[in-house]
Design a protein around this motif. Structure first.
Motif, PDB file in Angstrom:
ATOM      1  N   TYR A   1       0.864  -1.174   0.000  1.00  0.00           N
ATOM      2  CA  TYR A   1       0.000   0.000   0.000  1.00  0.00           C
ATOM      3  C   TYR A   1       0.902   1.225   0.000  1.00  0.00           C
ATOM      4  O   TYR A   1       1.828   1.316   0.797  1.00  0.00           O
ATOM      5  N   ALA A   2       0.628   2.153  -0.916  1.00  0.00           N
ATOM      6  CA  ALA A   2       1.336   3.431  -0.955  1.00  0.00           C
ATOM      7  C   ALA A   2       0.250   4.483  -0.824  1.00  0.00           C
ATOM      8  O   ALA A   2      -0.613   4.614  -1.690  1.00  0.00           O
ATOM      9  N   ASN A   3       0.276   5.195   0.279  1.00  0.00           N
ATOM     10  CA  ASN A   3      -0.860   6.063   0.593  1.00  0.00           C
ATOM     11  C   ASN A   3      -0.411   7.414   1.118  1.00  0.00           C
ATOM     12  O   ASN A   3       0.556   7.508   1.864  1.00  0.00           O
ATOM     13  N   ASP A   4      -1.158   8.436   0.706  1.00  0.00           N
ATOM     14  CA  ASP A   4      -0.959   9.764   1.286  1.00  0.00           C
ATOM     15  C   ASP A   4      -1.248   9.706   2.780  1.00  0.00           C
ATOM     16  O   ASP A   4      -2.077   8.906   3.224  1.00  0.00           O
ATOM     17  N   ASN A   5      -0.587  10.581   3.515  1.00  0.00           N
ATOM     18  CA  ASN A   5      -0.891  10.691   4.943  1.00  0.00           C
ATOM     19  C   ASN A   5      -1.692  11.956   5.224  1.00  0.00           C
ATOM     20  O   ASN A   5      -1.951  12.283   6.377  1.00  0.00           O
TER      21      ASN A   5
ATOM     22  N   ASP B   1      -4.139  -6.189   5.088  1.00  0.00           N
ATOM     23  CA  ASP B   1      -4.144  -7.297   6.030  1.00  0.00           C
ATOM     24  C   ASP B   1      -2.792  -7.327   6.749  1.00  0.00           C
ATOM     25  O   ASP B   1      -1.941  -6.465   6.521  1.00  0.00           O
ATOM     26  N   ASP B   2      -2.599  -8.298   7.596  1.00  0.00           N
ATOM     27  CA  ASP B   2      -1.370  -8.360   8.396  1.00  0.00           C
ATOM     28  C   ASP B   2      -0.110  -8.598   7.568  1.00  0.00           C
ATOM     29  O   ASP B   2       0.991  -8.320   8.027  1.00  0.00           O
ATOM     30  N   ASP B   3      -0.267  -9.133   6.357  1.00  0.00           N
ATOM     31  CA  ASP B   3       0.890  -9.389   5.512  1.00  0.00           C
ATOM     32  C   ASP B   3       1.221  -8.231   4.573  1.00  0.00           C
ATOM     33  O   ASP B   3       2.256  -8.245   3.916  1.00  0.00           O
ATOM     34  N   SER B   4       0.341  -7.257   4.497  1.00  0.00           N
ATOM     35  CA  SER B   4       0.556  -6.131   3.585  1.00  0.00           C
ATOM     36  C   SER B   4       1.696  -5.253   4.068  1.00  0.00           C
ATOM     37  O   SER B   4       1.913  -5.078   5.263  1.00  0.00           O
ATOM     38  N   LEU B   5       2.399  -4.674   3.106  1.00  0.00           N
ATOM     39  CA  LEU B   5       3.457  -3.714   3.381  1.00  0.00           C
ATOM     40  C   LEU B   5       2.876  -2.329   3.158  1.00  0.00           C
ATOM     41  O   LEU B   5       1.873  -2.173   2.455  1.00  0.00           O
ATOM     42  N   PHE B   6       3.506  -1.307   3.740  1.00  0.00           N
ATOM     43  CA  PHE B   6       2.924   0.025   3.684  1.00  0.00           C
ATOM     44  C   PHE B   6       4.014   1.068   3.531  1.00  0.00           C
ATOM     45  O   PHE B   6       5.011   1.032   4.245  1.00  0.00           O
ATOM     46  N   VAL B   7       3.790   1.985   2.585  1.00  0.00           N
ATOM     47  CA  VAL B   7       4.694   3.101   2.350  1.00  0.00           C
ATOM     48  C   VAL B   7       3.870   4.383   2.409  1.00  0.00           C
ATOM     49  O   VAL B   7       2.858   4.500   1.717  1.00  0.00           O
ATOM     50  N   VAL B   8       4.279   5.310   3.243  1.00  0.00           N
ATOM     51  CA  VAL B   8       3.609   6.605   3.320  1.00  0.00           C
ATOM     52  C   VAL B   8       4.223   7.516   2.273  1.00  0.00           C
ATOM     53  O   VAL B   8       5.442   7.629   2.169  1.00  0.00           O
ATOM     54  N   LYS B   9       3.369   8.161   1.485  1.00  0.00           N
ATOM     55  CA  LYS B   9       3.839   9.093   0.466  1.00  0.00           C
ATOM     56  C   LYS B   9       3.240  10.468   0.708  1.00  0.00           C
ATOM     57  O   LYS B   9       2.192  10.590   1.342  1.00  0.00           O
ATOM     58  N   ALA B  10       3.908  11.478   0.198  1.00  0.00           N
ATOM     59  CA  ALA B  10       3.434  12.838   0.394  1.00  0.00           C
ATOM     60  C   ALA B  10       3.082  13.535  -0.914  1.00  0.00           C
ATOM     61  O   ALA B  10       2.431  14.567  -0.903  1.00  0.00           O
TER      62      ALA B  10
ATOM     63  N   VAL C   1       4.339   7.139  -6.032  1.00  0.00           N
ATOM     64  CA  VAL C   1       4.606   6.223  -4.914  1.00  0.00           C
ATOM     65  C   VAL C   1       6.101   6.123  -4.632  1.00  0.00           C
ATOM     66  O   VAL C   1       6.495   5.634  -3.574  1.00  0.00           O
ATOM     67  N   PHE C   2       6.920   6.592  -5.558  1.00  0.00           N
ATOM     68  CA  PHE C   2       8.371   6.525  -5.403  1.00  0.00           C
ATOM     69  C   PHE C   2       8.985   7.789  -4.802  1.00  0.00           C
ATOM     70  O   PHE C   2      10.035   7.716  -4.170  1.00  0.00           O
ATOM     71  N   TYR C   3       8.359   8.923  -5.022  1.00  0.00           N
ATOM     72  CA  TYR C   3       8.976  10.194  -4.658  1.00  0.00           C
ATOM     73  C   TYR C   3       9.203  10.284  -3.146  1.00  0.00           C
ATOM     74  O   TYR C   3       8.263  10.297  -2.360  1.00  0.00           O
ATOM     75  N   GLU C   4      10.484  10.322  -2.780  1.00  0.00           N
ATOM     76  CA  GLU C   4      10.899  10.480  -1.380  1.00  0.00           C
ATOM     77  C   GLU C   4      10.336   9.401  -0.455  1.00  0.00           C
ATOM     78  O   GLU C   4      10.072   9.646   0.719  1.00  0.00           O
ATOM     79  N   THR C   5      10.125   8.189  -0.998  1.00  0.00           N
ATOM     80  CA  THR C   5       9.685   7.053  -0.185  1.00  0.00           C
ATOM     81  C   THR C   5      10.739   5.952  -0.283  1.00  0.00           C
ATOM     82  O   THR C   5      11.577   5.963  -1.192  1.00  0.00           O
ATOM     83  N   PRO C   6      10.675   4.964   0.576  1.00  0.00           N
ATOM     84  CA  PRO C   6      11.615   3.843   0.500  1.00  0.00           C
ATOM     85  C   PRO C   6      11.171   2.745  -0.462  1.00  0.00           C
ATOM     86  O   PRO C   6      11.709   1.637  -0.429  1.00  0.00           O
ATOM     87  N   LEU C   7      10.203   3.023  -1.342  1.00  0.00           N
ATOM     88  CA  LEU C   7       9.654   1.965  -2.188  1.00  0.00           C
ATOM     89  C   LEU C   7      10.689   1.320  -3.100  1.00  0.00           C
ATOM     90  O   LEU C   7      10.706   0.100  -3.244  1.00  0.00           O
ATOM     91  N   THR C   8      11.560   2.102  -3.709  1.00  0.00           N
ATOM     92  CA  THR C   8      12.577   1.520  -4.592  1.00  0.00           C
ATOM     93  C   THR C   8      13.412   0.497  -3.835  1.00  0.00           C
ATOM     94  O   THR C   8      13.652  -0.613  -4.322  1.00  0.00           O
ATOM     95  N   TYR C   9      13.849   0.866  -2.646  1.00  0.00           N
ATOM     96  CA  TYR C   9      14.639  -0.052  -1.833  1.00  0.00           C
ATOM     97  C   TYR C   9      13.820  -1.287  -1.451  1.00  0.00           C
ATOM     98  O   TYR C   9      14.294  -2.422  -1.568  1.00  0.00           O
ATOM     99  N   LEU C  10      12.600  -1.091  -1.013  1.00  0.00           N
ATOM    100  CA  LEU C  10      11.744  -2.206  -0.627  1.00  0.00           C
ATOM    101  C   LEU C  10      11.554  -3.186  -1.778  1.00  0.00           C
ATOM    102  O   LEU C  10      11.704  -4.403  -1.612  1.00  0.00           O
ATOM    103  N   LEU C  11      11.253  -2.677  -2.964  1.00  0.00           N
ATOM    104  CA  LEU C  11      11.056  -3.548  -4.129  1.00  0.00           C
ATOM    105  C   LEU C  11      12.327  -4.303  -4.477  1.00  0.00           C
ATOM    106  O   LEU C  11      12.280  -5.479  -4.840  1.00  0.00           O
ATOM    107  N   SER C  12      13.472  -3.646  -4.340  1.00  0.00           N
ATOM    108  CA  SER C  12      14.739  -4.329  -4.654  1.00  0.00           C
ATOM    109  C   SER C  12      15.020  -5.455  -3.671  1.00  0.00           C
ATOM    110  O   SER C  12      15.570  -6.486  -4.061  1.00  0.00           O
ATOM    111  N   THR C  13      14.626  -5.292  -2.412  1.00  0.00           N
ATOM    112  CA  THR C  13      14.861  -6.368  -1.435  1.00  0.00           C
ATOM    113  C   THR C  13      13.986  -7.582  -1.725  1.00  0.00           C
ATOM    114  O   THR C  13      14.296  -8.683  -1.269  1.00  0.00           O
TER     115      THR C  13
END
Length: 185
Positions: free
Chosen positions: A58-62, A92-101, A105-117
Motif C-alpha cells: 500500500y502506498a498512501n498519502d498521509n 491485512d497483516d501481511d501487507s506492506l505500507f509506504v507513506v507518500k506525500a 509512490v516513489f517520490y521520497e519514499t523507501p519503495l525503490t529499496y523495498l522492491l529491490s529487497t
C-alpha cells in the motif's frame, strides 16, 4: 524480532495507491463514483495477490499528518465520508505500507529499496487517481526499469477524459501493459 520481507516469487508486486482515503477533499464528489466502479476490481486484484502470496504494498498519502502511521491513516479513512469504499480494501497483516506525500509512490519514499529487497521487476498498479498518482507512479516505475501493468477496471479517476489520456500515455510512452480483464497471478 523483525519479520523478513516477502520475496516476489515471479518478480511481481501489487501496489495499491491511495485507497485509504477519507474523501473530504476538493475533488471527492467527482472521484467517489469512479472509486465505486473500480472497487470490485481492486478487491479482486487484492484477493488474487493474497491467494498467490504475491507481495501487496500500500502506498498512501498521509494527508499532511506527519505523526501518523498506517493504522492511523486507515482509521482516518474509515471515519471519513465513505467508509464503504475503504473497508473492503484495508491492508491485512501481511501487507506492506509506504507513506507518500506527493503524487508518485516513489517520490521520497523507501519503495525503490523495498522492491529491490524483494527482487520485484514488475508492478501491478491499482487505486486512485488514474490521471494523477497512478500516472506519475507508472512513469517513475518506468524510469526505474520496472515493468508496469495497469488493470484498467481497478483504477479510479476524477476526470474520465484525462484518465483515458493517461492510460494511453502509460501504454505508449512507458510501455505499460493495460489489462482489461481480471488480475491473475
Amino acid at each position: 524480532m523483525t519479520t523478513p520481507t516477502p520475496e516476489a516469487a515471479d518478480g511481481t508486486a501489487l501496489v495499491v495507491i491511495d485507497m485509504l482515503n477519507p474523501y473530504r477533499h476538493q475533488d471527492a464528489d467527482l472521484l467517489v463514483p469512479s472509486v465505486g466502479k473500480a472497487l470490485p476490481a481492486v478487491e479482486q486484484a487484492l484477493s488474487a495477490a493474497r491467494a498467490a502470496r504475491v507481495p501487496v504494498v500500500y502506498a498512501n498519502d498521509n494527508f499532511g499528518q506527519w505523526r501518523s502511521h498506517h493504522g492511523e491513516i486507515a482509521d482516518v479513512a474509515l471515519a471519513g465520508a465513505h467508509p464503504e469504499l475503504v473497508e473492503p480494501v484495508l491492508p491485512d497483516d501481511d501487507s506492506l505500507f509506504v507513506v507518500k506525500a506527493r503524487h508518485s509512490v516513489f517520490y521520497e519514499t523507501p519503495l525503490t529499496y523495498l522492491l529491490s529487497t524483494m527482487d520485484v521487476t514488475r508492478l501491478i498498479l491499482v487505486g486512485q487517481v488514474t490521471e494523477q498518482c497512478v500516472l506519475y507512479s507508472a512513469l517513475d516505475a518506468h524510469i526505474r526499469h520496472l515493468d508496469v501493468v495497469v488493470p484498467t477496471r481497478a483504477v479510479a479517476h476524477i476526470h474520465a477524459d484525462l484518465a483515458e489520456a493517461a492510460l494511453r500515455m502509460m501504454e505508449r510512452n512507458m510501455g505499460a501493459r493495460l489489462l482489461h480483464g481480471s488480475v491473475t497471478f
